[in-house]
Every structure is written in structure tokens, then in C-alpha cells.
Scaffold this motif. Sequence first.
Motif, PDB file in Angstrom:
ATOM      1  N   PRO A   1       0.998   1.330  -5.723  1.00 13.28           N
ATOM      2  CA  PRO A   1       1.188   1.298  -4.274  1.00 13.28           C
ATOM      3  C   PRO A   1       1.279  -0.118  -3.692  1.00 13.28           C
ATOM      4  CG  PRO A   1      -0.558   2.823  -4.844  1.00 13.28           C
ATOM      5  CD  PRO A   1      -0.195   2.085  -6.088  1.00 13.28           C
ATOM      6  N   SER A   2       0.747  -1.093  -4.397  1.00 14.84           N
ATOM      7  CA  SER A   2       0.790  -2.458  -3.871  1.00 14.84           C
ATOM      8  C   SER A   2       2.037  -3.221  -4.321  1.00 14.84           C
ATOM      9  CB  SER A   2      -0.471  -3.220  -4.302  1.00 14.84           C
ATOM     10  OG  SER A   2      -0.534  -3.287  -5.708  1.00 14.84           O
ATOM     11  N   ALA A   3       2.885  -2.600  -5.120  1.00 12.47           N
ATOM     12  CA  ALA A   3       4.104  -3.266  -5.603  1.00 12.47           C
ATOM     13  C   ALA A   3       5.131  -3.369  -4.478  1.00 12.47           C
ATOM     14  CB  ALA A   3       4.693  -2.497  -6.774  1.00 12.47           C
ATOM     15  N   ALA A   4       5.989  -4.372  -4.577  1.00 11.84           N
ATOM     16  CA  ALA A   4       7.000  -4.614  -3.546  1.00 11.84           C
ATOM     17  C   ALA A   4       8.037  -3.493  -3.496  1.00 11.84           C
ATOM     18  CB  ALA A   4       7.690  -5.950  -3.801  1.00 11.84           C
ATOM     19  N   ASP A   5       8.376  -2.928  -4.652  1.00 10.48           N
ATOM     20  CA  ASP A   5       9.405  -1.883  -4.704  1.00 10.48           C
ATOM     21  C   ASP A   5       8.805  -0.473  -4.725  1.00 10.48           C
ATOM     22  OD1 ASP A   5       8.312  -2.017  -7.235  1.00 10.48           O
ATOM     23  OD2 ASP A   5      10.220  -1.615  -8.247  1.00 10.48           O
TER      24      ASP A   5
ATOM     25  N   LEU B   1       5.278   8.827 -12.010  1.00 12.02           N
ATOM     26  CA  LEU B   1       4.427   8.881 -10.816  1.00 12.02           C
ATOM     27  C   LEU B   1       3.065   8.233 -11.060  1.00 12.02           C
ATOM     28  CD1 LEU B   1       5.249  12.441  -9.461  1.00 12.02           C
ATOM     29  CD2 LEU B   1       5.853  10.243  -8.418  1.00 12.02           C
ATOM     30  N   ARG B   2       2.510   8.458 -12.246  1.00 13.80           N
ATOM     31  CA  ARG B   2       1.217   7.840 -12.559  1.00 13.80           C
ATOM     32  C   ARG B   2       1.342   6.323 -12.670  1.00 13.80           C
ATOM     33  NH1 ARG B   2       0.701  12.459 -15.907  1.00 13.80           N
ATOM     34  NH2 ARG B   2       1.522  11.282 -17.664  1.00 13.80           N
TER      35      ARG B   2
ATOM     36  N   LEU C   1       9.185   5.313  -5.258  1.00 17.12           N
ATOM     37  CA  LEU C   1       8.681   6.623  -4.829  1.00 17.12           C
ATOM     38  C   LEU C   1       9.828   7.515  -4.360  1.00 17.12           C
ATOM     39  CD1 LEU C   1       6.222   8.420  -4.358  1.00 17.12           C
ATOM     40  CD2 LEU C   1       6.027   7.415  -2.079  1.00 17.12           C
ATOM     41  N   ALA C   2      10.778   6.923  -3.641  1.00 10.84           N
ATOM     42  CA  ALA C   2      11.935   7.694  -3.168  1.00 10.84           C
ATOM     43  C   ALA C   2      12.747   8.223  -4.350  1.00 10.84           C
ATOM     44  CB  ALA C   2      12.805   6.834  -2.263  1.00 10.84           C
TER      45      ALA C   2
ATOM     46  N   LYS D   1      14.216  12.799  -7.912  1.00  3.57           N
ATOM     47  CA  LYS D   1      14.207  13.412  -9.238  1.00  3.57           C
ATOM     48  C   LYS D   1      13.446  14.735  -9.205  1.00  3.57           C
ATOM     49  CE  LYS D   1      13.156  12.451 -14.074  1.00  3.57           C
ATOM     50  NZ  LYS D   1      12.585  11.488 -15.031  1.00  3.57           N
ATOM     51  N   ALA D   2      12.318  14.764  -8.502  1.00  2.00           N
ATOM     52  CA  ALA D   2      11.526  15.995  -8.391  1.00  2.00           C
ATOM     53  C   ALA D   2      12.301  17.068  -7.640  1.00  2.00           C
ATOM     54  CB  ALA D   2      10.201  15.705  -7.697  1.00  2.00           C
ATOM     55  N   ALA D   3      12.991  16.674  -6.580  1.00  2.00           N
ATOM     56  CA  ALA D   3      13.785  17.636  -5.811  1.00  2.00           C
ATOM     57  C   ALA D   3      14.930  18.194  -6.650  1.00  2.00           C
ATOM     58  CB  ALA D   3      14.330  16.974  -4.550  1.00  2.00           C
TER      59      ALA D   3
END
Length: 161
Positions: free
Chosen positions: A100-104, A95-96, A109-110, A115-117
Amino acid sequence: MKKLTMALIALPILAIGTTTIAGMKYASDDDRCERGERYSQEDRQKRNPDKMVERLAKKLELSQTQKNEVKQLFINKQQQRETMREQMQSLHKTLRGLDPSAADYASALAQAKQKAAFMAESKIDERMHMKAAMQKILSPEQMAQFEAMQSKRKHHQGMER
């Protein structure tokens, strides 16, 4: 005039004294409560299953067979906790590292959310497995007493309201 002079002298002394006392709180290396400091491997090993079993044995009057089964359950739980901890550290690192500016970004994030869920679900499943295993080991009276002890501990720690 004397009161004003005394106040002007006392104010810096009080400020310095308060700052010094507040700074002393974390002066010791043994203070593991210092902000940002993590539990060391030694601290985690202090949660010795033998000690926990002995405390439970005294309070619940466990038989030797029950002691052995509870000890094995606690050892397994400790190993699973370490695995979960490592997975959580990996998730946090991921996560760190997200940009945010990356294409993927959206797909990364999804995946992290999934993974967190999954980890949260696993934690709940493990908690229910632990409770079921304890119910198999303890008698109904001992289980009621054990749940009362847990409730009291959670209430004391402010986790249950």
C-alpha cells in the motif's frame, strides 16, 4: 461443602475432556477438512469424470452417445477448472504482494481488480456454456431432471435459498 469440592474437581476434568475431544477432530491425516488444508491433486482426481457420468447415466438413463459426450464435456470442464484455479492462485499471490505504500499501488490494484473481474466474467460465461452444451446433449425431459438434481444439490449444500 461436599458439593463445592465435587464441582471444583469436576470442572477441570470437564475442561480437559472437552479440549481433548475437540482436538481429536483433526488428529487424522486423512481429514481434509482441517482448517487451512487444501485439496491435494489426488483429491481432485477422485472427481473422476467416469464416475460422474455413470451416476448421471443411471439417474437420467443416458444412451452411450450421450455418455461419451457428457464425459468429454466433464473432462474439458475439469481442465478449465484447473486453469482457473492456477489463475486464481496467481491473482491471490499478486494481491498479497501489493504494498500500500508503493508509488504504483493504485495502478497495480486497478490491474488486479480488472483481472479479478475478467475471471469472474469468464466463470459465468463458462457456466452458461456448460449449460448450453448439456442442453444440446440431453433431451428436454433429461434436462429438466438434471436441473432438478442440481437444484436439489445446491439447496442441500446451502447455496440456494
